[in-house]
Design a protein around this motif. Sequence first.
Motif, PDB file in Angstrom:
ATOM      1  N   ALA A 174      43.375  40.425  24.622  1.00  0.00           N
ATOM      2  CA  ALA A 174      43.586  39.324  25.578  1.00  0.00           C
ATOM      3  C   ALA A 174      44.149  38.193  25.022  1.00  0.00           C
ATOM      4  CB  ALA A 174      42.081  39.024  26.055  1.00  0.00           C
ATOM      5  N   MET A 175      45.184  37.876  25.833  1.00  0.00           N
ATOM      6  CA  MET A 175      46.133  36.759  25.337  1.00  0.00           C
ATOM      7  C   MET A 175      45.692  35.424  26.158  1.00  0.00           C
ATOM      8  SD  MET A 175      49.770  38.555  24.800  1.00  0.00           S
ATOM      9  CE  MET A 175      49.760  39.398  26.873  1.00  0.00           C
ATOM     10  N   GLY A 176      45.091  35.537  27.002  1.00  0.00           N
ATOM     11  CA  GLY A 176      44.756  34.263  27.865  1.00  0.00           C
ATOM     12  C   GLY A 176      43.492  33.183  27.200  1.00  0.00           C
ATOM     13  N   GLU A 177      43.654  32.086  27.471  1.00  0.00           N
ATOM     14  CA  GLU A 177      42.811  31.128  26.940  1.00  0.00           C
ATOM     15  C   GLU A 177      41.272  31.390  27.770  1.00  0.00           C
ATOM     16  OE1 GLU A 177      43.994  27.166  27.804  1.00  0.00           O
ATOM     17  OE2 GLU A 177      46.114  27.368  27.107  1.00  0.00           O
ATOM     18  N   LEU A 178      41.615  31.887  29.076  1.00  0.00           N
ATOM     19  CA  LEU A 178      40.070  32.221  29.639  1.00  0.00           C
ATOM     20  C   LEU A 178      40.089  33.858  30.012  1.00  0.00           C
ATOM     21  CD1 LEU A 178      40.427  29.284  32.150  1.00  0.00           C
ATOM     22  CD2 LEU A 178      39.085  29.389  30.024  1.00  0.00           C
ATOM     23  N   THR A 179      39.141  34.376  30.032  1.00  0.00           N
ATOM     24  CA  THR A 179      38.865  35.891  30.467  1.00  0.00           C
ATOM     25  C   THR A 179      37.850  35.853  31.399  1.00  0.00           C
ATOM     26  OG1 THR A 179      39.640  36.457  28.302  1.00  0.00           O
ATOM     27  CG2 THR A 179      38.585  37.945  29.655  1.00  0.00           C
ATOM     28  N   VAL A 180      38.229  36.500  32.459  1.00  0.00           N
ATOM     29  CA  VAL A 180      37.219  36.924  33.593  1.00  0.00           C
ATOM     30  C   VAL A 180      36.852  38.525  33.866  1.00  0.00           C
ATOM     31  CG1 VAL A 180      38.845  36.919  35.289  1.00  0.00           C
ATOM     32  CG2 VAL A 180      36.507  36.538  35.919  1.00  0.00           C
ATOM     33  N   VAL A 181      35.675  38.791  34.096  1.00  0.00           N
ATOM     34  CA  VAL A 181      35.183  40.058  34.133  1.00  0.00           C
ATOM     35  C   VAL A 181      34.963  40.270  35.778  1.00  0.00           C
ATOM     36  CG1 VAL A 181      33.374  42.146  33.658  1.00  0.00           C
ATOM     37  CG2 VAL A 181      34.703  40.467  31.902  1.00  0.00           C
ATOM     38  N   TYR A 182      35.356  41.120  36.504  1.00  0.00           N
ATOM     39  CA  TYR A 182      35.006  41.561  37.781  1.00  0.00           C
ATOM     40  C   TYR A 182      35.025  43.107  37.993  1.00  0.00           C
ATOM     41  CZ  TYR A 182      36.917  37.355  39.823  1.00  0.00           C
ATOM     42  OH  TYR A 182      37.207  35.848  40.118  1.00  0.00           O
ATOM     43  N   ASP A 183      33.747  43.235  38.462  1.00  0.00           N
ATOM     44  CA  ASP A 183      33.446  44.839  38.904  1.00  0.00           C
ATOM     45  C   ASP A 183      34.344  45.393  40.143  1.00  0.00           C
ATOM     46  OD1 ASP A 183      31.393  45.133  37.098  1.00  0.00           O
ATOM     47  OD2 ASP A 183      29.778  44.986  38.550  1.00  0.00           O
ATOM     48  N   ALA A 184      34.692  46.536  40.018  1.00  0.00           N
ATOM     49  CA  ALA A 184      35.654  47.107  40.809  1.00  0.00           C
ATOM     50  C   ALA A 184      35.398  46.928  42.387  1.00  0.00           C
ATOM     51  CB  ALA A 184      35.886  48.696  40.340  1.00  0.00           C
ATOM     52  N   GLU A 185      34.186  46.707  42.596  1.00  0.00           N
ATOM     53  CA  GLU A 185      33.864  46.535  44.362  1.00  0.00           C
ATOM     54  C   GLU A 185      33.890  45.190  44.446  1.00  0.00           C
ATOM     55  OE1 GLU A 185      29.738  46.402  42.409  1.00  0.00           O
ATOM     56  OE2 GLU A 185      31.858  47.399  42.043  1.00  0.00           O
ATOM     57  N   ASP A 186      34.132  44.225  43.602  1.00  0.00           N
ATOM     58  CA  ASP A 186      33.830  42.942  43.799  1.00  0.00           C
ATOM     59  C   ASP A 186      34.982  42.452  44.958  1.00  0.00           C
ATOM     60  OD1 ASP A 186      31.937  42.833  42.447  1.00  0.00           O
ATOM     61  OD2 ASP A 186      32.647  41.528  40.945  1.00  0.00           O
ATOM     62  N   VAL A 187      34.517  41.662  45.749  1.00  0.00           N
ATOM     63  CA  VAL A 187      35.532  40.586  46.788  1.00  0.00           C
ATOM     64  C   VAL A 187      35.375  39.215  46.128  1.00  0.00           C
ATOM     65  CG1 VAL A 187      36.304  40.362  48.930  1.00  0.00           C
ATOM     66  CG2 VAL A 187      35.340  42.350  48.455  1.00  0.00           C
ATOM     67  N   PRO A 188      35.964  38.510  45.251  1.00  0.00           N
ATOM     68  CA  PRO A 188      35.865  37.345  44.937  1.00  0.00           C
ATOM     69  C   PRO A 188      36.203  36.128  45.980  1.00  0.00           C
ATOM     70  CG  PRO A 188      36.753  38.578  43.282  1.00  0.00           C
ATOM     71  CD  PRO A 188      37.001  39.295  44.424  1.00  0.00           C
ATOM     72  N   ASP A 189      35.966  35.237  46.061  1.00  0.00           N
ATOM     73  CA  ASP A 189      36.409  34.097  46.709  1.00  0.00           C
ATOM     74  C   ASP A 189      37.766  34.011  46.451  1.00  0.00           C
ATOM     75  OD1 ASP A 189      35.759  31.751  48.853  1.00  0.00           O
ATOM     76  OD2 ASP A 189      37.039  31.022  47.173  1.00  0.00           O
ATOM     77  N   PRO A 190      38.698  33.809  47.418  1.00  0.00           N
ATOM     78  CA  PRO A 190      40.315  33.875  46.834  1.00  0.00           C
ATOM     79  C   PRO A 190      40.441  32.685  46.050  1.00  0.00           C
ATOM     80  CG  PRO A 190      40.047  34.406  49.113  1.00  0.00           C
ATOM     81  CD  PRO A 190      38.762  33.952  48.950  1.00  0.00           C
ATOM     82  N   GLY A 191      39.810  31.550  45.993  1.00  0.00           N
ATOM     83  CA  GLY A 191      40.076  30.257  45.317  1.00  0.00           C
ATOM     84  C   GLY A 191      39.430  30.268  44.060  1.00  0.00           C
ATOM     85  N   GLN A 192      38.575  31.447  43.780  1.00  0.00           N
ATOM     86  CA  GLN A 192      37.704  31.388  42.443  1.00  0.00           C
ATOM     87  C   GLN A 192      38.421  31.135  41.062  1.00  0.00           C
ATOM     88  OE1 GLN A 192      34.608  34.553  40.784  1.00  0.00           O
ATOM     89  NE2 GLN A 192      34.191  33.886  42.631  1.00  0.00           N
ATOM     90  N   LEU A 193      39.650  31.532  40.978  1.00  0.00           N
ATOM     91  CA  LEU A 193      40.089  31.475  39.590  1.00  0.00           C
ATOM     92  C   LEU A 193      40.417  29.987  39.670  1.00  0.00           C
ATOM     93  CD1 LEU A 193      42.049  34.828  39.122  1.00  0.00           C
ATOM     94  CD2 LEU A 193      39.868  34.015  38.315  1.00  0.00           C
TER      95      LEU A 193
END
Length: 380
Positions: free
Chosen positions: A46-65
Amino acid sequence: MIEADDRETRDALRAQPLAPFMEVLVVPPGAPRTKPRALNMALPLAMGELTVVYDAEDVPDPGQLRLAVDAFARAGPDVGCLQARLVIDNTRDNWLTRLFTIEYATLFDVLNPGLAAAGLPVPLGGTSTHFRTSALREAGGWDPWNVTEDADLGMRLALRGWRVMDLPSATLEEAPARLDAWMAQRSRWMKGFMQTCITHSRRPGHALRRLGPVGFTAAVTMTLGTVISALFYPLLAAVAIGSLAGGALGRIGPPVDALGWGVGLVTLAGGAAAMLLPPLEALRRRGFWTLMPAVALLPLYYVLVSLAAWRALLELARAPFRWNKTEHGLARTSRSGLLVAEPAKHVPVRVTDVPYGIAPPQPSGHGVFTIFEGATRIDC
């Protein structure tokens, strides 16, 4: 990250035109074959300063990141994780998914935000967890042998001085609608909580010094307390109700008996309040008014949780590291309209050029994307 012998997934990925920022990596053969082991294999890359984990069936809010990036920028340097709020998508499938929705709302809209606001240890959910990559690495990544690796990681972050904050952004996910699937999933979760208790009880003095008396009490309550209350809930409830019934029939004798009856009454009332008031508040905050009557069924629902806890205890002795996998894509109803089961079809991934270098996931494609904005990169 895919397993070395998972040819089906590998062939499917080869057939898709992946975006340039996507990379498929093969996990070397070995044990355990768990999600946290795969995550640990990916973490050094992982090269990013931040890392996020999502399960495959997730539908995150579009503005979450974007919200997470902003929250990390505003938070203190000791904030190592943001936990988004998980919301069940297929609530209307049946009575089980309705009760699951109430349970998730209680945890992610009331309990976890309260713990985070008080600066106490938070048992993380396994998805929509946004990390500072440096905090993840300092904590040693995930425990590959713990089958509820998220709760364990929440405790280890706290022990290393990292705080968890609530991220007020919803992520929809699918709940198991069949009792056998629910039981298998819940047994794995309870077994993982038992593993977490065993792991972190080896050095209680160290934990007390690192967390302080209040933090230590909260950690014990959310881990060991969860296990013990689940195991003995039916017995204690039956004893309390039985003692109250005996008193109501006029069989209260000496003062000692009256005192016992009074203690039982207070205990039962306190337990009922703790069981019912947070869910009612959670449903009010979430606006799920139609689920209010279903809160009355929670005392029966927690009998199922107790059965899952006893099954987990048996599994802990016989197969401590077995991961009971949950099948998804079976939802019949959906808030988002993205999780309703449909006939399988091959839809190529489309990568769209949009401002700020965001390539959003397609509903029927890969839920993997990277956001570049300024000097911050988030690997998902």
